[in-house]
Design an enzyme around this catalytic site. Structure first.
Site, PDB file in Angstrom:
ATOM      1  N   LYS A 102       0.829  -1.207   0.000  1.00 49.71           N
ATOM      2  CA  LYS A 102       0.000   0.000   0.000  1.00 49.71           C
ATOM      3  C   LYS A 102       0.867   1.261   0.000  1.00 49.71           C
ATOM      4  O   LYS A 102       0.510   2.261  -0.607  1.00 49.71           O
ATOM      5  CB  LYS A 102      -0.911   0.030   1.220  1.00 49.71           C
ATOM      6  CG  LYS A 102      -2.084  -0.948   1.151  1.00 49.71           C
ATOM      7  CD  LYS A 102      -3.036  -0.684   2.310  1.00 49.71           C
ATOM      8  CE  LYS A 102      -3.884  -1.886   2.671  1.00 49.71           C
ATOM      9  NZ  LYS A 102      -4.967  -2.195   1.762  1.00 49.71           N
ATOM     10  N   GLU A 116      -2.577   7.355   8.015  1.00 45.89           N
ATOM     11  CA  GLU A 116      -3.209   8.399   7.206  1.00 45.89           C
ATOM     12  C   GLU A 116      -4.398   8.993   7.943  1.00 45.89           C
ATOM     13  O   GLU A 116      -4.872   8.445   8.944  1.00 45.89           O
ATOM     14  CB  GLU A 116      -3.610   7.860   5.826  1.00 45.89           C
ATOM     15  CG  GLU A 116      -4.656   6.773   5.868  1.00 45.89           C
ATOM     16  CD  GLU A 116      -4.885   6.104   4.512  1.00 45.89           C
ATOM     17  OE1 GLU A 116      -3.966   6.070   3.671  1.00 45.89           O
ATOM     18  OE2 GLU A 116      -6.011   5.609   4.311  1.00 45.89           O
ATOM     19  N   HIS A 165     -14.711  -3.436   7.926  1.00 47.23           N
ATOM     20  CA  HIS A 165     -14.007  -2.969   6.729  1.00 47.23           C
ATOM     21  C   HIS A 165     -14.068  -3.962   5.578  1.00 47.23           C
ATOM     22  O   HIS A 165     -13.247  -3.952   4.680  1.00 47.23           O
ATOM     23  CB  HIS A 165     -12.539  -2.622   7.034  1.00 47.23           C
ATOM     24  CG  HIS A 165     -12.394  -1.504   8.030  1.00 47.23           C
ATOM     25  ND1 HIS A 165     -12.877  -0.240   7.796  1.00 47.23           N
ATOM     26  CD2 HIS A 165     -11.839  -1.479   9.256  1.00 47.23           C
ATOM     27  CE1 HIS A 165     -12.625   0.523   8.840  1.00 47.23           C
ATOM     28  NE2 HIS A 165     -11.999  -0.208   9.754  1.00 47.23           N
ATOM     29  N   ARG A 191      -6.806  -7.427 -10.103  1.00 46.03           N
ATOM     30  CA  ARG A 191      -7.520  -8.687 -10.394  1.00 46.03           C
ATOM     31  C   ARG A 191      -8.992  -8.383 -10.622  1.00 46.03           C
ATOM     32  O   ARG A 191      -9.416  -7.240 -10.520  1.00 46.03           O
ATOM     33  CB  ARG A 191      -7.388  -9.624  -9.192  1.00 46.03           C
ATOM     34  CG  ARG A 191      -7.854  -8.933  -7.924  1.00 46.03           C
ATOM     35  CD  ARG A 191      -7.972  -9.841  -6.739  1.00 46.03           C
ATOM     36  NE  ARG A 191      -8.045  -9.090  -5.506  1.00 46.03           N
ATOM     37  CZ  ARG A 191      -9.111  -8.515  -4.987  1.00 46.03           C
ATOM     38  NH1 ARG A 191     -10.256  -8.568  -5.646  1.00 46.03           N
ATOM     39  NH2 ARG A 191      -9.066  -7.865  -3.843  1.00 46.03           N
TER      40      ARG A 191
HETATM   41  P1  ADP Z   1      -8.024  -3.597   2.674  1.00 46.35           P
HETATM   42  O1  ADP Z   1      -6.984  -3.709   1.605  1.00 46.35           O
HETATM   43  O2  ADP Z   1      -7.649  -4.300   3.938  1.00 46.35           O
HETATM   44  O3  ADP Z   1      -9.403  -3.907   2.189  1.00 46.35           O
HETATM   45  P2  ADP Z   1      -8.397  -0.748   2.280  1.00 46.35           P
HETATM   46  O4  ADP Z   1      -7.253   0.172   2.306  1.00 46.35           O
HETATM   47  O5  ADP Z   1      -8.963  -1.124   0.949  1.00 46.35           O
HETATM   48  O6  ADP Z   1      -8.012  -2.071   3.103  1.00 46.35           O
HETATM   49  O7  ADP Z   1      -9.553  -0.171   3.181  1.00 46.35           O
HETATM   50  C1  ADP Z   1     -10.704  -0.906   3.496  1.00 46.35           C
HETATM   51  C2  ADP Z   1     -11.813   0.009   3.986  1.00 46.35           C
HETATM   52  O8  ADP Z   1     -11.375   0.743   5.138  1.00 46.35           O
HETATM   53  C3  ADP Z   1     -12.232   1.073   3.004  1.00 46.35           C
HETATM   54  O9  ADP Z   1     -13.192   0.596   2.103  1.00 46.35           O
HETATM   55  C4  ADP Z   1     -12.810   2.129   3.922  1.00 46.35           C
HETATM   56  O10 ADP Z   1     -14.102   1.793   4.332  1.00 46.35           O
HETATM   57  C5  ADP Z   1     -11.912   2.059   5.135  1.00 46.35           C
HETATM   58  N1  ADP Z   1     -10.810   3.053   5.043  1.00 46.35           N
HETATM   59  C6  ADP Z   1      -9.596   2.880   4.493  1.00 46.35           C
HETATM   60  N2  ADP Z   1      -8.852   3.997   4.594  1.00 46.35           N
HETATM   61  C7  ADP Z   1      -9.603   4.909   5.236  1.00 46.35           C
HETATM   62  C8  ADP Z   1      -9.398   6.268   5.663  1.00 46.35           C
HETATM   63  N3  ADP Z   1      -8.255   6.904   5.463  1.00 46.35           N
HETATM   64  N4  ADP Z   1     -10.411   6.883   6.292  1.00 46.35           N
HETATM   65  C9  ADP Z   1     -11.589   6.252   6.517  1.00 46.35           C
HETATM   66  N5  ADP Z   1     -11.839   4.987   6.167  1.00 46.35           N
HETATM   67  C10 ADP Z   1     -10.875   4.313   5.524  1.00 46.35           C
END
Ligand code: ADP
Length: 686
Positions: free
Chosen positions: A116, A200, A235, A292
């Site tokens: 990431k 973040e 999440h 993917r």
């Molecule tokens: P993963 O790869 O584990 O699925 P992501 O980075 O895609 O993690 O994040 C999953 C979810 O977490 C997102 O869809 C969102 O709902 C929440 N999320 C991620 N980053 C943030 C952020 N900076 N602020 C608020 N919610 C977040």
């Protein structure tokens, strides 16, 4: 185009890919583990190769085994599906080395998006907007905390190797940082073997909006619009829709163009998804890119009319993208609901078990079901507990939502706890209807979603559901008796009396049904008035001394129509048995009521000296006799199994002893109270 491909996956996604390959005249090879030797994907494919033991690290995740399977069968390409090896650069490289086409992006693109933090650095260079944060190499707690302090709380700690919502922690204030940091690192280490973190800004009301992109190796790139995946638990996505609600054309094309820019920044090819957080003010930030096919790709297929797996195969075979951006349009609205074996009321704990009953809504142009299981299959501990994806489409969000609710009501699953009721309650909340949605939707609407369920449990139980369940069992027994009477050649057979109450039985029956572990004693009395018969059903339990309902009913297959107090209504009934439980479930327009039957404690009650006969608990049929005369048995050993009122009853040995005589064999009809066998208790027990 390839003539044969291998699908390095299982379950619904393997089945989904096989469907498109078949349509295109491509032969398919499935792979499987011990747990999956009889799975649907194995049956659907033209060939199947065994990989190894059930745990995925011994089968689906072993690169050498998958490659060997492709070589052995002459597959020219491998589709990795999602999960498992789909974003594994080593696997992609191994395919290349063996001259097998990996149906996905190039190794470099997978590697670039694998972390990431590295992905964010690439995107920052390409001027793709990012959530403010720190994604550097210095992993000192102090450095990350300083970054957090500087941008202000709340912040989100994320494992750079993360996925599936794991290794993430919200930190709401400075003094929570240290504990959150330690917890996120621990989880990341155990899930990914890598505890590198980024931090973040935590957006408090964002939406998760992702863009489907596609690139070929002729420099063409398009976006197939967006999906809103804001409804999440832990999440993880639960419901997805396309297009996203309240998207202006301007925002759509801006996000689409940005997604293409992100893909091009890493030399992308094939299907990819760029995930963004969309903030309340319309600003959006790159989160990550999934290299993917996504679980939720069907909603995009429904609104665009394109088959994304076909696109993947074409691009992997070197063809150009089937459509240009101008040729792509959005028609209507689609939802996907992920049906999981899990217990929403117990923090979504995954559930396992056998799918004793599995009935799905009928598929049509409005309803699509992507699944990898059939009735009778097992949801095992080894893999993701997703049972199916239910996808619906209609002209507008409102109409599609109505279809979604209806289809969820039509889904019937027994044997495994599922989230169907939860999904139904969720999609019928006002907030969901009004698209008042962000990523904390479930938390915010917890009351409404779970409250509906509780309310339903108490309402109508005594006045309608218990009587209906009991009446179904009685009417079913009556029907069965009549059928047997018709088959019998003996005109004097007592079974020719086409009334459920016969021999020495009074015209009433008793049984105990439990709802949510609370037992209710139910007595059913058949009455006649003129030529019609009706039933008086009396219910006791849970503080109620006696509630009497007067009802009439008829059954037709699995449907029962009941009239209580002049109100006629219908239910679909499912009766299932498993090792520990007999269940009867009533499926109705506004919910499912499931009861378990509490079996009479035969052995102990009726035979204090454990010498003499064991009697049948009720009218029924002998299903199997497990002992022979003279056999020595131990306490609680099953001796016979009877079926009565659609439920199975096991007659067990009341103590250690000998079975002296057996009076019935399998298939015999037995009336309640009849002696079934002669048993004598062991002398030393006296
Ligand atoms: P993963 O790869 O584990 O699925 P992501 O980075 O895609 O993690 O994040 C999953 C979810 O977490 C997102 O869809 C969102 O709902 C929440 N999320 C991620 N980053 C943030 C952020 N900076 N602020 C608020 N919610 C977040």
């Amino acid at each position: 185009m390839f003539s044969k491909i291998l699908i390095a996956n299982r379950g619904e996604i393997a089945c989904r890919i096989i469907k498109t390959a078949k349509k295109m005249g491509i032969l398919t090879v499935a792979v499987y583990s011990d747990a999956d030797k009889d799975a649907l994907h194995v049956h659907m494919a033209d060939e199947a190769v065994y990989l190894g033991a059930s745990p995925s690290r011994e089968s689906y995740l072993v690169i050498e085994k998958v490659i060997a399977a492709a070589k052995k069968t002459g597959a020219q390409a491998i589709h990795p599906g999602y999960g498992f090896l789909s974003e594994n650069a080593d696997f992609c490289r191994a395919c290349q080395q063996e001259n097998i086409t990996f149906i996905g992006p190039p190794v470099a693109a997978i590697e670039a998006m694998g972390s990431k933090s590295a992905a964010k650095n690439i995107m920052a260079k390409a001027k793709v907007p990012l959530v403010p944060g720190y994604h550097g190499e210095d992993q000192n707690e102090h450095t990350l905390k300083q970054a957090a302090d500087a941008m202000g709380y709340p912040v989100l700690l994320k494992a750079t190797a993360g996925g599936g919502g794991k290794g993430m922690r919200e930190v709401w204030s400075e003094d929570e940082f240290s504990a959150g940091f330690a917890a996120a690192k621990r989880e990341a280490m155990s899930s990914f073997g890598d505890d590198t973190m980024l931090v973040e800004k935590y957006l408090t009301q964002p939406r998760h909006v992702e863009i489907q992109v596609f690139c070929d190796n002729h420099q063409n790139a398009v976006y197939l619009f967006e999906r809103d995946c804001s409804v999440q638990r832990r999440h993880q996505k639960v419901i997805e829709e396309a297009p996203a609600f309240s998207m202006s054309e301007f925002l759509r094309s801006k996000m689409g163009e940005t997604a293409i820019k992100s893909a091009q920044a890493i030399g992308y090819q094939g299907a990819g998804t760029v995930e963004f957080l969309l903030d309340v003010d319309g600003s959006f930030y790159f989160m990550e890119m999934n290299t993917r096919l996504q679980v939720e790709h069907p909603v995009t297929e429904m609104i665009s009319g394109q088959d994304l797996v076909e696109w993947q195969l074409r691009v992997a075979a070197g063809e150009k993208l089937p459509k240009t951006q101008q040729e792509l349009t959005i028609t209507g609205h689609a939802f996907e609901a992920r049906i999981y074996a899990e217990d929403p009321s117990n923090d979504f704990l995954p559930a396992t078990g056998q799918l004793n009953l599995l009935k799905t809504p009928v598929e049509s142009k409005h309803v699509r079901i992507d699944t990898g299981v059939r009735q009778g299959d097992e949801v095992s501990v080894f893999y993701d507990p997703m049972i199916a994806k239910l996808i619906v489409w209609d002209e507008s969000r409102e109409k599609a939502l109505q279809r979604l609710a209806k289809a969820l009501r039509e889904y019937r699953i027994e044997g495994v706890t599922t989230n169907i009721e939860f999904l139904y309650n969720l999609v019928t909340t006002d907030a969901f209807k009004n698209a008042d949605i962000d990523t904390s939707f479930i938390e915010k609407n917890r009351q409404a979603i779970f409250h509906q369920a509780n309310e339903k449990q108490n309402d109508e139980l005594l006045t309608k559901q218990l009587p209906t369940a009991a009446l179904y069992l009685i009417l079913d027994l009556e029907n069965k008796t009549k059928a047997l009477a018709r088959q019998s050649n003996d005109p004097h057979s007592p079974w020719h009396i086409t009334n459920a109450w016969r021999l020495n039985e009074p015209h009433n029956h008793s049984l105990t049904l439990a709802y949510n572990d609370i037992e209710y004693a139910v007595t059913i009395e058949q009455k006649r008035q003129a030529s019609a018969s009706y039933y008086l059903i009396s219910i006791k339990g849970n503080g109620v001394t006696s509630h009497v309902v007067d009802c009439q009913g008829e059954i037709e297959g699995e449907k029962i129509t009941v009239t209580i107090d002049g109100h006629r209504s219908q239910s679909i009934v499912a009766v299932t048995h498993n090792k520990t439980d007999n269940r009867i479930s009533l499926y109705q327009e506004h919910g499912v009521f499931s009861f378990s039957q509490v079996l009479p404690d035969h052995g102990q009650n009726q035979d204090d000296d454990h010498h003499g006969g064991l009697t049948a608990p009720m009218n029924g049929t002998m299903i199997s006799v497990l002992v022979t005369p003279g056999e020595h048995v131990t306490k609680d050993q099953p001796l016979m199994i009877m079926e009565a009122m659609k439920m199975e009853h096991t007659i067990k040995a009341p103590s250690d002893g000998i079975v002296n005589e057996v009076f019935f064999s399998a298939g015999d009809m037995v009336s309640g109270g009849t002696e079934l066998l002669v048993f004598s208790k062991d002398a030393e027990d006296n």
